[in-house]
Design an enzyme around this catalytic site. Structure first.
Site: not given
Lengths: 355, 264
Positions: B105, B166, B192-193, B214-215
């Site tokens: 990645k 994040g 992301a996001g 993830n976050t």
């Protein structure tokens, strides 16, 4: 204050109201928002590092510091073999992030020696930082080139009058030179730069404002560099200096939380100068990096008592104990968050560095 | 692996491999390795990305990899922290040399505040790594032209961001992501996001092939429950897309054809 807490993005004016005396009555809300932001941006993790004191020789006479040239103390500069012994002891305790610290003595600790030390230690410590006397861009570059990724240099106090008073002698008495050091480091290409103020020398709100402005400027100017802040409170050291403006625990929490809201992406470093109770309380709210088990005397990890310490530490728990406490607090202690592979083709031999 | 009845046989193909789950997960920011492992299991993910800078082969007790079973998951190393193509390429080679699958990645994020990807360096690194035989999954801004350029080079996917890493702000790049999906011949993974399962569902409804989260899981009060919620969001969004959302059809089709009066 309420507006400041409610605004989606804390601007500088909001920050000013967050550090006002009235805002301390809203500490819980401030802390809650700081915690949310810290989790969002950094997660439930705290990176651990250890300082390695290379020398306590110093030509400065900072009134608050144990290494003050006028203090009659046991002085010592470690040689490469001794440094490696100290480093190995820290490595065995789990550390992979190391901060090399030295007093200001270019004769005892020339920049070439720091570069050589970094080269020697890189195979053990993927992440190396320095906290040493200010250098020019070329000096810093010679450290960046051997893989030192972090620079820590605190202004101590941003108030020029107080600065002159507490730094009466030696090269450190030059306020401007110290102030310029982080930007020299930025130009040299450090990936991480830590700035800070030593609390207790003057009104903490004044330091908070200057520190915030300094961090914001560095973030904008050196946009590839991660900026972190630290606000250590003065501790007892040889010479018996007593801070004129002591900062209470509540005020320190207010200050750090307000800084977190203004600078959501800045690292916040908390050293062993603070007590175990205070560190355990603040870690889940706003901290991103912590030292643990620190010795502030050269040689202190392998031969304690062989030289004078810079200041006495408050949290004397072992790194393993600190890590365990972080886990209990729902935070993962991160020992390694960098890799020599970023900079070296043959990442493990600590040899030639490219780029 | 859990599989949905209505979308059975609806698999995600990346490179030469086939996956049933369309949810990929990241491993940063969790409160402990155990919580991370539990959340990954609950998410049903088959692809798990790990930051190479966190990997410590000298310290198995503290090593992030020891918590992830390589038999169960494809461990997708990422180059997070790399500032330029050189660094990213070096890290990818290091991962391969240490015995990981040649999947990468690709993250080139010179800006440590928002971690936004550098399009120029990403393209350069992707070209080198594809030539070296890597299966490359590049993290990019939602830039449709860059997505096509990467596809031409031979990357296995493109991974446009919904919003900065994040931030949990969802798909603020929606208009550009729609174009990327419309034009892509390779899987599009929204990365992301994504702060809520509804964001993940939205990405899938738009026609994304997968999402990476993830976050939002890692910092939830209950990461395991949140992982399950995201799995459901992804499934719901995918089913809705496959079922054919009324609003998603680009060319209007009235229920009684307007041109039905025409005889031939």
């Amino acid at each position: 204050m309420r507006d400041a807490l409610a605004s989606p993005r804390v601007e500088f004016d909001d920050f000013l109201s967050l550090i006002s005396p009235e805002s301390i009555n809203h500490l819980e809300e401030l802390a809650a928002r700081a915690q949310r932001l810290t989790r969002e941006r950094f997660g439930r993790v705290v990176t651990l590092y250890a300082p390695l004191y290379v020398s306590n020789h110093c030509s400065n006479s900072c009134v608050y510091c144990g290494f003050n040239v006028e203090n009659r103390i046991q002085r010592r500069t470690l040689d490469q073999r001794e440094i490696e012994a100290e480093a190995r002891s820290l490595w065995e305790q789990g550390f992979r992030h190391l901060l090399l610290v030295s007093g200001e003595s270019r004769k005892e600790v020339p920049v070439e020696m720091l570069a050589q030390t970094a080269k020697n230690l890189h195979s053990l410590f993927p992440s190396l930082s320095v906290e040493v006397y200010p250098l020019d861009v070329d000096g810093y570059k010679s450290l960046v080139d051997v893989g030192v990724e972090g620079l820590t240099i605190y202004q101590e106090t941003y108030d020029p009058v107080i600065y002159a008073k507490v730094h009466p002698g030696g090269p450190k008495s030059d306020y401007q030179r110290r102030l310029r050091a982080p930007e020299q480091g930025g130009e040299a290409g450090f990936r991480r730069i830590g700035i800070g103020a030593l609390l207790g020398l003057t009104d903490w709100r004044y330091e908070a404002v200057c520190l915030a402005l300094h961090a914001m400027w560095l973030q904008k100017t050196f946009w590839r560099t991660h900026i972190s802040i630290s606000v250590p409170r003065l501790r007892e050291a040889a010479g018996g200096f007593a801070p004129a403006h002591p900062v209470s625990d509540r005020e320190l929490v207010q200050m750090i939380c307000a800084l977190r809201l203004l600078l959501p992406d800045a690292g916040v470093v908390l050293s062993t100068r603070e007590s175990a109770t205070f560190r355990d309380g603040l870690a889940p709210i706003a901290v991103t990096m912590m030292s643990a088990g620190s010795c502030t005397e050269p040689g202190g990890y392998t031969e304690p008592g062989s030289a004078e310490e810079q200041f006495s530490i408050e949290d004397s728990r072992t790194p393993a104990e600190v890590a365990l406490m972080l886990e209990r607090l729902g935070l993962e202690p991160v020992w390694k968050d960098w890799d020599v592979g970023y900079l070296q083709d043959d990442g493990r031999d600590g040899g030639e560095v490219q780029g | 692996m859990k599989q949905n009845n209505t979308t059975k046989g609806d698999s995600l193909i990346i490179g030469s491999r086939k996956f049933t789950s369309r949810l990929m997960v990241g491993t940063g920011k969790f409160s402990s390795s155990q919580t991370m492992a539990d959340a990954i299991a609950a998410s049903g993910a088959e692809i798990v990305t790990v930051a190479l800078r966190r990997v410590d082969l000298t310290n198995p007790d503290h090593d992030i990899l020891s918590a992830i079973d390589p038999e169960k998951y494809l461990i997708l190393p990422n180059t997070s922290g790399a500032r330029d193509a050189d660094e990213a390429v070096r890290l990818a080679r290091l991962a391969k040399a240490s015995g990981m699958e040649p999947w990468i990645k690709l993250e080139v994020t010179p800006d440590p505040r928002y971690l936004l990807p550098d399009p120029v360096e990403t393209l350069i690194a992707a070209e080198i790594l594809v030539k070296e035989g890597f299966t490359v999954l590049p993290y990019i801004n939602a830039d449709p032209i860059l997505a096509k350029r990467l596809e031409e080079i031979g990357t296995a996917t493109v991974m446009p961001l919904g919003s900065p890493i994040g931030t949990n702000r969802g798909i603020i790049t929606r208009a550009a992501i729609e174009i990327i999906i419309e034009q892509a011949n390779i899987p599009v993974v929204v990365d992301a996001g994504l702060g809520a399962p509804s964001h993940a569902a939205e990405a899938m409804e738009l026609g994304a092939d997968a999402v990476l989260v993830n976050t939002a899981m890692a910092v939830a009060d209950d990461p395991v429950m949140m992982a399950r919620a995201f799995a459901k969001g992804v499934e719901a969004g995918r089913e809705a897309y496959v079922a054919g959302l009324a609003s998603s059809s680009r060319v209007a089709s009235a229920s009684s054809p307007l041109t039905g009066f025409l005889r031939d």
